[in-house]
Write a protein that holds these residues in place. Structure first.
Motif, PDB file in Angstrom:
ATOM      1  N   THR A 285     -12.867  18.778  -0.998  1.00  0.00           N
ATOM      2  CA  THR A 285     -14.232  18.347  -1.320  1.00  0.00           C
ATOM      3  C   THR A 285     -14.224  16.852  -1.595  1.00  0.00           C
ATOM      4  OG1 THR A 285     -14.601  20.486  -2.351  1.00  0.00           O
ATOM      5  CG2 THR A 285     -16.201  18.734  -2.813  1.00  0.00           C
ATOM      6  N   PRO A 286     -15.001  16.087  -0.925  1.00  0.00           N
ATOM      7  CA  PRO A 286     -15.805  16.491   0.231  1.00  0.00           C
ATOM      8  C   PRO A 286     -14.911  16.757   1.434  1.00  0.00           C
ATOM      9  CG  PRO A 286     -15.826  14.131   0.003  1.00  0.00           C
ATOM     10  CD  PRO A 286     -15.080  14.651  -1.182  1.00  0.00           C
ATOM     11  N   LYS A 287     -15.448  17.491   2.351  1.00  0.00           N
ATOM     12  CA  LYS A 287     -14.675  17.773   3.557  1.00  0.00           C
ATOM     13  C   LYS A 287     -14.315  16.464   4.235  1.00  0.00           C
ATOM     14  CE  LYS A 287     -16.710  22.291   4.466  1.00  0.00           C
ATOM     15  NZ  LYS A 287     -18.084  22.541   4.018  1.00  0.00           N
ATOM     16  N   LEU A 288     -13.073  16.409   4.650  1.00  0.00           N
ATOM     17  CA  LEU A 288     -12.558  15.125   5.129  1.00  0.00           C
ATOM     18  C   LEU A 288     -12.957  14.822   6.577  1.00  0.00           C
ATOM     19  CD1 LEU A 288     -10.692  12.753   4.341  1.00  0.00           C
ATOM     20  CD2 LEU A 288      -8.803  14.073   5.284  1.00  0.00           C
ATOM     21  N   THR A 289     -13.640  13.719   6.727  1.00  0.00           N
ATOM     22  CA  THR A 289     -13.879  13.206   8.074  1.00  0.00           C
ATOM     23  C   THR A 289     -12.555  12.634   8.570  1.00  0.00           C
ATOM     24  OG1 THR A 289     -16.202  12.709   7.749  1.00  0.00           O
ATOM     25  CG2 THR A 289     -15.028  11.378   9.369  1.00  0.00           C
ATOM     26  N   THR A 290     -12.241  12.877   9.817  1.00  0.00           N
ATOM     27  CA  THR A 290     -10.905  12.504  10.252  1.00  0.00           C
ATOM     28  C   THR A 290     -10.827  12.325  11.761  1.00  0.00           C
ATOM     29  OG1 THR A 290      -8.558  13.086   9.967  1.00  0.00           O
ATOM     30  CG2 THR A 290     -10.060  14.870  10.573  1.00  0.00           C
ATOM     31  N   VAL A 291      -9.697  11.865  12.203  1.00  0.00           N
ATOM     32  CA  VAL A 291      -9.459  11.741  13.635  1.00  0.00           C
ATOM     33  C   VAL A 291      -8.494  12.852  14.028  1.00  0.00           C
ATOM     34  CG1 VAL A 291      -8.504  10.288  15.454  1.00  0.00           C
ATOM     35  CG2 VAL A 291      -9.776   9.250  13.560  1.00  0.00           C
ATOM     36  N   ARG A 292      -8.940  13.713  14.885  1.00  0.00           N
ATOM     37  CA  ARG A 292      -8.124  14.871  15.210  1.00  0.00           C
ATOM     38  C   ARG A 292      -7.096  14.592  16.299  1.00  0.00           C
ATOM     39  NH1 ARG A 292     -11.236  20.020  17.016  1.00  0.00           N
ATOM     40  NH2 ARG A 292     -11.472  20.213  14.760  1.00  0.00           N
ATOM     41  N   GLN A 293      -5.883  14.981  16.006  1.00  0.00           N
ATOM     42  CA  GLN A 293      -4.858  14.963  17.049  1.00  0.00           C
ATOM     43  C   GLN A 293      -4.876  16.340  17.708  1.00  0.00           C
ATOM     44  OE1 GLN A 293      -1.181  12.878  16.722  1.00  0.00           O
ATOM     45  NE2 GLN A 293      -1.382  12.742  14.502  1.00  0.00           N
ATOM     46  N   ASP A 294      -4.767  16.341  18.976  1.00  0.00           N
ATOM     47  CA  ASP A 294      -4.866  17.586  19.731  1.00  0.00           C
ATOM     48  C   ASP A 294      -3.499  18.270  19.787  1.00  0.00           C
ATOM     49  OD1 ASP A 294      -5.348  19.623  21.477  1.00  0.00           O
ATOM     50  OD2 ASP A 294      -6.491  18.388  22.888  1.00  0.00           O
ATOM     51  N   ILE A 327     -13.747  13.609  14.105  1.00  0.00           N
ATOM     52  CA  ILE A 327     -14.342  14.805  13.518  1.00  0.00           C
ATOM     53  C   ILE A 327     -15.159  14.384  12.302  1.00  0.00           C
ATOM     54  CG2 ILE A 327     -13.906  17.055  12.490  1.00  0.00           C
ATOM     55  CD1 ILE A 327     -12.979  16.966  15.329  1.00  0.00           C
ATOM     56  N   GLU A 328     -16.450  14.422  12.458  1.00  0.00           N
ATOM     57  CA  GLU A 328     -17.304  13.993  11.358  1.00  0.00           C
ATOM     58  C   GLU A 328     -17.493  15.109  10.360  1.00  0.00           C
ATOM     59  OE1 GLU A 328     -20.479  11.694  14.026  1.00  0.00           O
ATOM     60  OE2 GLU A 328     -20.913  11.637  11.878  1.00  0.00           O
ATOM     61  N   ARG A 329     -17.140  14.818   9.119  1.00  0.00           N
ATOM     62  CA  ARG A 329     -17.449  15.796   8.086  1.00  0.00           C
ATOM     63  C   ARG A 329     -18.189  15.097   6.948  1.00  0.00           C
ATOM     64  NH1 ARG A 329     -12.969  19.550  10.227  1.00  0.00           N
ATOM     65  NH2 ARG A 329     -11.387  18.123   9.487  1.00  0.00           N
ATOM     66  N   GLU A 330     -17.631  15.147   5.772  1.00  0.00           N
ATOM     67  CA  GLU A 330     -18.473  14.675   4.667  1.00  0.00           C
ATOM     68  C   GLU A 330     -17.942  13.482   3.895  1.00  0.00           C
ATOM     69  OE1 GLU A 330     -19.623  19.343   3.603  1.00  0.00           O
ATOM     70  OE2 GLU A 330     -18.481  18.097   2.225  1.00  0.00           O
ATOM     71  N   SER A 331     -16.770  13.027   4.253  1.00  0.00           N
ATOM     72  CA  SER A 331     -16.173  12.010   3.391  1.00  0.00           C
ATOM     73  C   SER A 331     -16.575  10.588   3.758  1.00  0.00           C
ATOM     74  CB  SER A 331     -14.657  12.150   3.409  1.00  0.00           C
ATOM     75  OG  SER A 331     -14.161  11.896   4.697  1.00  0.00           O
ATOM     76  N   CYS A 332     -17.449  10.455   4.723  1.00  0.00           N
ATOM     77  CA  CYS A 332     -17.934   9.137   5.067  1.00  0.00           C
ATOM     78  C   CYS A 332     -19.455   9.128   4.978  1.00  0.00           C
ATOM     79  CB  CYS A 332     -17.527   8.745   6.491  1.00  0.00           C
ATOM     80  SG  CYS A 332     -15.770   8.524   6.677  1.00  0.00           S
ATOM     81  N   GLY A 333     -19.966   8.045   4.445  1.00  0.00           N
ATOM     82  CA  GLY A 333     -21.409   7.945   4.369  1.00  0.00           C
ATOM     83  C   GLY A 333     -21.847   6.534   4.694  1.00  0.00           C
ATOM     84  N   PRO A 334     -23.150   6.350   4.868  1.00  0.00           N
ATOM     85  CA  PRO A 334     -23.663   5.014   5.168  1.00  0.00           C
ATOM     86  C   PRO A 334     -23.442   4.073   3.986  1.00  0.00           C
ATOM     87  CG  PRO A 334     -25.451   6.551   4.701  1.00  0.00           C
ATOM     88  CD  PRO A 334     -24.204   7.355   4.774  1.00  0.00           C
ATOM     89  N   LEU A 335     -23.345   2.844   4.291  1.00  0.00           N
ATOM     90  CA  LEU A 335     -23.132   1.844   3.235  1.00  0.00           C
ATOM     91  C   LEU A 335     -24.321   1.858   2.281  1.00  0.00           C
ATOM     92  CD1 LEU A 335     -21.393  -0.495   2.196  1.00  0.00           C
ATOM     93  CD2 LEU A 335     -22.840  -2.014   3.559  1.00  0.00           C
ATOM     94  N   LYS A 336     -23.986   1.910   1.001  1.00  0.00           N
ATOM     95  CA  LYS A 336     -25.060   1.849   0.009  1.00  0.00           C
ATOM     96  C   LYS A 336     -25.720   0.476   0.047  1.00  0.00           C
ATOM     97  CE  LYS A 336     -23.160   2.801  -3.829  1.00  0.00           C
ATOM     98  NZ  LYS A 336     -22.771   3.180  -5.216  1.00  0.00           N
TER      99      LYS A 336
END
Lengths: 339, 339
Positions: A285-294, A327-336
């Motif tokens: 939490t929050p779910k991690l936005t990340t770059v997925r390796q295949d 992989i977009e999840r929840e750990s990134c947001g727009p700049l405040k």
DNA sequence: CACATTAACGAAAGCGCTTTCGATACAGAG
DNA sequence: CTCTGTATCGAAAGCGCTTTCGTTAATGTG
């Protein structure tokens, strides 16, 4: 154990003919082939792999070696996922995997010697450390080999497109409005670490964003604990970044932990993007936005490459770069908005 | 490849003597042994495992088989942790692991046949499904075998003390003041599932707490998704429990996810305790309190048991129960005061 | 009918190693 | 000096299989 001689006796043919029937040689009549096959299943005949290998010099086995640097072996989710995929593909082609160690009975030897002893047809190594002597030794031998997760100009390698992956992460962060972006990096002696740093820098430069030295932190060998330490260091900076690209999910998870414990909110105060997309990434939490390796494709690609070398009995020197994916999840947001 | 004949020629002794020297037979003088060993290393001699196995009928390999029911294979953290531990121990004793499949070259066979073909000295199987025919077949063969995570009265098994584990969880919950305790269970056809249910019931009965049917939910095969569904079902109940014991961490993590998404706070509104203690358990929010299975010890114990059977060439029928341990983290809290 | 092909099979060597058993040489015993 | 015992070594068979090459019989050709 029942042998071809038993079959020979039973069917009245010679062991030669039995062997030929079993191996689909053309110079045995349909009728006798049928008869032999029939009694083979009746008597529960099974070939003996050792005898077969001894005679044919082909064992239908592939040796697998993990870099021991990170001491986790099979337990590492990224590695085990690749191996699992590799295994499935290799199995289809008739190969079994054998996990060998550095010690041969009591005596200890090198991995290479162990694999030679075992008579494997090829080797797959998963290692990030480009200067591991064990790995070097195997590469320089003439056993077919494919290595995953590092580069080498002397053998087949398959690895993720970490340069693009780094850029991908940065560009994503930038698209969210971030300009003060830090990078908790993997050790630069490791290919994955270095490439992701390159990607970071390249993207940042292209975007004309500053990359102060304090924003580039060496997180070491990708462990959770090292992620914690790196983030702690980062948070001690007078001028905090608003986003950080972290070279591995484990590190990112450790980093998030520390950040949260210090009261910085993710993603409100700080956006975090990881790398790998291990299972855990979806459940923190929050779910991690990340770059997925295949991992699936890394595994089958490696298997294909290795098997190709084994069948054509010729070393292939190539570098297979596998695309990565955001992989977009929840750990990134727009700049405040700045107050 | 250099053979004992090459060594024989070089040293002037016979191949017999060379072999004996290499294998520490007593009837070769110190001097010649030295000479032979010396030129062996000089010439880079390595024994040929296939020839050796063929001759001695011992391959120094152990076959490993995963239950395929859950289709995750090596990727499952619990399984891979056990295998990793098993591997380390087996290696020390000189054994290599070989991962085989159900298909032998193109033709498909059973695991047993595949292992027989490979001439392994023993088998370790990790399976939860007591009626897997493949596993049964292996158990009924006379290859030494040890199975992990299920019971069987016909071979050596090693598994966690799930009954106690279940009680442990319930008693812990009770000690926190909970009385309305539900159980999201693993499928009762699986030993682990059944035992944990037993533990739950036993402890609840002893505490004279009610176990209404609605509080016992079958979560199936321990996956995250099944955990989600089970928790959803639970939350639809008119009379909610204040705590729930969940038979696996993966399920617990899925369950927590749903609970949180429905606005129930953990542990304030609902205490959750999992089972296994996979890595992820420490990093979800809240950190999952759970019952830890000792994967390290499960692995070495299995290895010891198997090796023992292999050396004394005699099937041992035993059931090794490995203790589990409560790991307190954050997902359980004291019962809220009723308003 | 004589001959060349082809189809079907088997003998035997070989893969690299272990292990039994016999041979030899030399020591000490009597 | 003869005999027994011990230390050291090697011949050979065997592990279960593959593969080369030769043999035989059947077939087709003219």
């Amino acid at each position: 154990m029942i042998t071809i001689y038993d079959l020979a006796k039973k069917t009245g043919f010679s062991s030669t003919t039995v062997s030929k029937a079993l191996n689909n040689y053309p110079d045995v009549s349909q009728k006798t082939r049928q008869a032999i096959l029939q009694t083979a299943t009746e008597m529960g005949y099974l070939p003996n792999a050792h005898a077969q290998s001894l005679s044919t010099k082909k064992s239908w086995t592939i040796g697998v070696m993990f870099s021991e640097a990170n001491e986790v072996g099979l337990k590492h989710p990224f590695f085990s996922a690749i191996i699992e995929s590799f295994r499935k593909h290799a199995e289809k082609e008739g190969y079994d995997l054998i996990l060998a160690s550095r010690n041969l009975r009591s005596r200890d030897t090198s991995y290479l010697e162990h694999f030679l002893y075992r008579g494997v047809d090829g080797i797959v190594v998963i290692s990030s450390d480009p200067k591991d002597e064990q790995v070097q030794e195997m590469i320089n031998s003439n056993l077919p080999i494919v290595v995953i997760d590092m580069t080498n100009s002397n053998c087949s390698v398959v690895l993720s497109d970490d340069l693009s992956g780094g850029e991908l992460a940065i560009n994503y962060l930038h698209s969210l409005g971030h300009t003060k972006i830090a990078h908790i990096a993997g050790d630069a002696t490791i290919h994955a670490g270095k490439e992701r740093i390159q990607g970071y820098k390249k993207a940042m430069n292209k975007l004309r964003l500053p990359t102060p030295n304090e924003y580039l932190i060496n997180g070491g060998l990708f462990s959770i604990e090292e992620g914690r330490q790196a983030m702690a260091k980062l948070l001690d900076l007078p001028d905090l970044p608003t986003a950080v690209f972290i070279a591995g999910d484990h590190m990112a998870i450790g980093a998030m932990e520390i950040a949260k414990s210090r009261g910085v909110k993710i993603p409100e105060d700080l956006s975090i993007i990881g790398y790998d997309d291990i299972e855990m990434a979806s459940y923190v939490t929050p779910k991690l936005t990340t770059v997925r390796q295949d991992t699936d494709y890394l595994g089958v690609r490696a298997a294909q490459l290795l098997i190709k070398q084994m069948v054509q009995k010729k070393k292939i020197i190539t570098e297979d770069i596998i695309p990565v994916q955001l992989i977009e999840r929840e750990s990134c947001g727009p700049l405040k908005k700045q107050k």
